[in-house]
Design an enzyme around this catalytic site. Structure first.
Site, short mmCIF file in Angstrom:
data_model
loop_
_atom_site.label_atom_id
_atom_site.label_comp_id
_atom_site.label_asym_id
_atom_site.label_seq_id
_atom_site.Cartn_x
_atom_site.Cartn_y
_atom_site.Cartn_z
NE ARG A 131 -2.59 0.91 3.54
CZ ARG A 131 -3.36 0.74 4.61
NH1 ARG A 131 -4.65 0.46 4.46
NH2 ARG A 131 -2.85 0.80 5.82
CE LYS A 240 -2.68 4.85 6.81
NZ LYS A 240 -4.04 5.11 7.30
CD GLU A 276 -12.28 5.78 3.93
OE1 GLU A 276 -12.04 4.60 4.23
OE2 GLU A 276 -11.46 6.50 3.36
#
Length: 393
Positions: A131, A240, A276
């Site tokens: 990720r 992120k 989310e």
């Protein structure tokens, strides 16, 4: 040793405290010499007393530990050099660094767990590595290889595990079973100097750790945020990036001021579908069907999310990854959230435009069954047949 908060142990008398600390200091001298590039300051008599923690009172807040891991990618290079452990402390940055001026940075988060067998485990660290690589590509940054990333996490966890005392409740920053975990925060930062709008010429990867307890206690209670959007199509909501979080501080601060745990954000394209919360994915259950918003650029591909989808499939639930209108959340039988920090948390209620809807929580719920299974795998209580767990000690 660490300068973090000293937690009280009311049952400990002073003579026992001195004897335990003496053992700790001797043990520290052996460990410090065995850790790669670690300072031997702990045996020179100039360190403060080791933190003692009441793990029952441990929260999700920062407690400094002993070591962090640092790795560099210098100007003109495309790969990171070999990293090393160093004492935890402040880092020096140029005022013109890319991360300070243009927010060129990524973060990750994962945990080390101590099981009933006293072994320390990581959960799917290679997924965090992948990720970060995906985010680095989006942000025009070099990234550590998966092997470099996982090695750095192992070293950070082991360097900060501290000392285990089988004869007392004194433990280590990898907390005892059921009391918490060692949260590890990797960062990838553009640390080279840059004035124009362009990628940084130099990069730093570092990883530090903190023992943590629960992020939230009890079920989560949400307000629905319909004026501020967490992510937009084509943006960075699916990675992120460090720039993803502070823009929603105002919204979540207002939600918490009204007594909510957090806010649920809607999609910016239609304003009708749930996406989310601040730092966790959301699932909705109706009948035998568990639904969650799809990974389509605005939803973070959570590793806990991915794991829960697989675990739920084992149990025979029908899994759907699709757009979920807010009305479906309102009418759901059950809802829960997933993330590294929270693991799995049930949603107790959702409030939208003054309407409050409550959901089943606790024993007998699907979220509780999934939570027990996942945490059982993470801590070694349930056999890991998927190869998800990495034992490091």
């Amino acid at each position: 040793m660490s300068r973090g908060k000293i937690c009280s142990l009311e049952w400990m008398n002073r003579p026992l405290r001195r004897s335990v600390l003496a053992i700790k200091l001797r043990h520290c001298s052996r460990n410090a010499r065995g850790v790669q590039t670690a300072s031997d300051a702990s045996i020179n008599g100039d360190q403060e007393e080791h933190d003692l923690c009441n793990w029952d009172e441990l929260k999700f807040s920062f407690i400094p530990t002993d070591y962090m891991y640092v790795m560099k990618c210098s100007s003109g290079e495309s790969a990171f050099s070999q990293g090393h452990l160093t004492r935890y402390g402040n880092v020096e940055l140029s005022p013109s660094s890319g991360v300070l001026n243009y927010g060129q940075g990524l973060l990750e988060g994962l945990k080390a767990y101590r099981g009933d067998d006293n072994r320390i485990r990581l959960f799917r660290p290679e997924q965090n590595a992948l990720r970060m690589q995906m985010g680095a590509e989006r942000m025009c940054m070099p990234s550590p290889t998966a092997e470099q990333f996982v090695s750095s996490i192992k070293q950070t966890a082991l360097a900060n595990k501290r000392w285990v005392f089988k004869f007392t409740a004194l433990t280590y920053p990898v907390p005892p079973p059921g009391k918490g975990s060692l949260y590890i925060r990797p960062l990838l930062l553009g640390t080279g100097s840059i004035l124009g709008v362009a990628p940084s010429p130099e990069y730093t990867f570092l990883a530090y750790a903190s023992p943590v307890g629960n992020y939230f206690n009890g079920p989560m209670h949400f307000s629905v945020e319909d004026k501020v959007y967490r992510a937009i199509p084509g943006g960075t909501g699916g990675i992120k990036s460090i720039t993803n979080y502070s823009p929603i501080y105002e919204a979540i601060t207002q939600a918490k001021a009204k007594g909510f745990t957090d806010a649920i954000f809607l999609d910016s394209a239609t304003g009708k579908n749930i996406e989310e919360a601040t730092a966790c994915n959301i699932f909705v259950m109706k009948g035998n069907v568990i639904s969650t918003p799809p990974i389509a650029g605005t939803i973070l591909p959570g590793i806990t999310r991915k794991s829960i989808i697989e675990v739920a499939s084992w149990f025979g639930y029908q899994i759907e990854e699709r757009a979920i209108p807010l009305e479906e959340l309102i009418n759901a039988d059950e809802a829960f959230c997933t993330g590294t920090a929270i693991a799995i948390k049930p949603v107790g209620s959702v409030t939208y435009q003054g309407q409050r809807v409550e959901y089943k929580t606790g024993e007998g719920t699907v979220s509780e069954k999934l939570r027990r299974t996942l945490t059982g795998i993470q801590t070694g209580r349930i056999e890991d047949t998927m190869g998800w767990v990495v034992e490091i000690e």
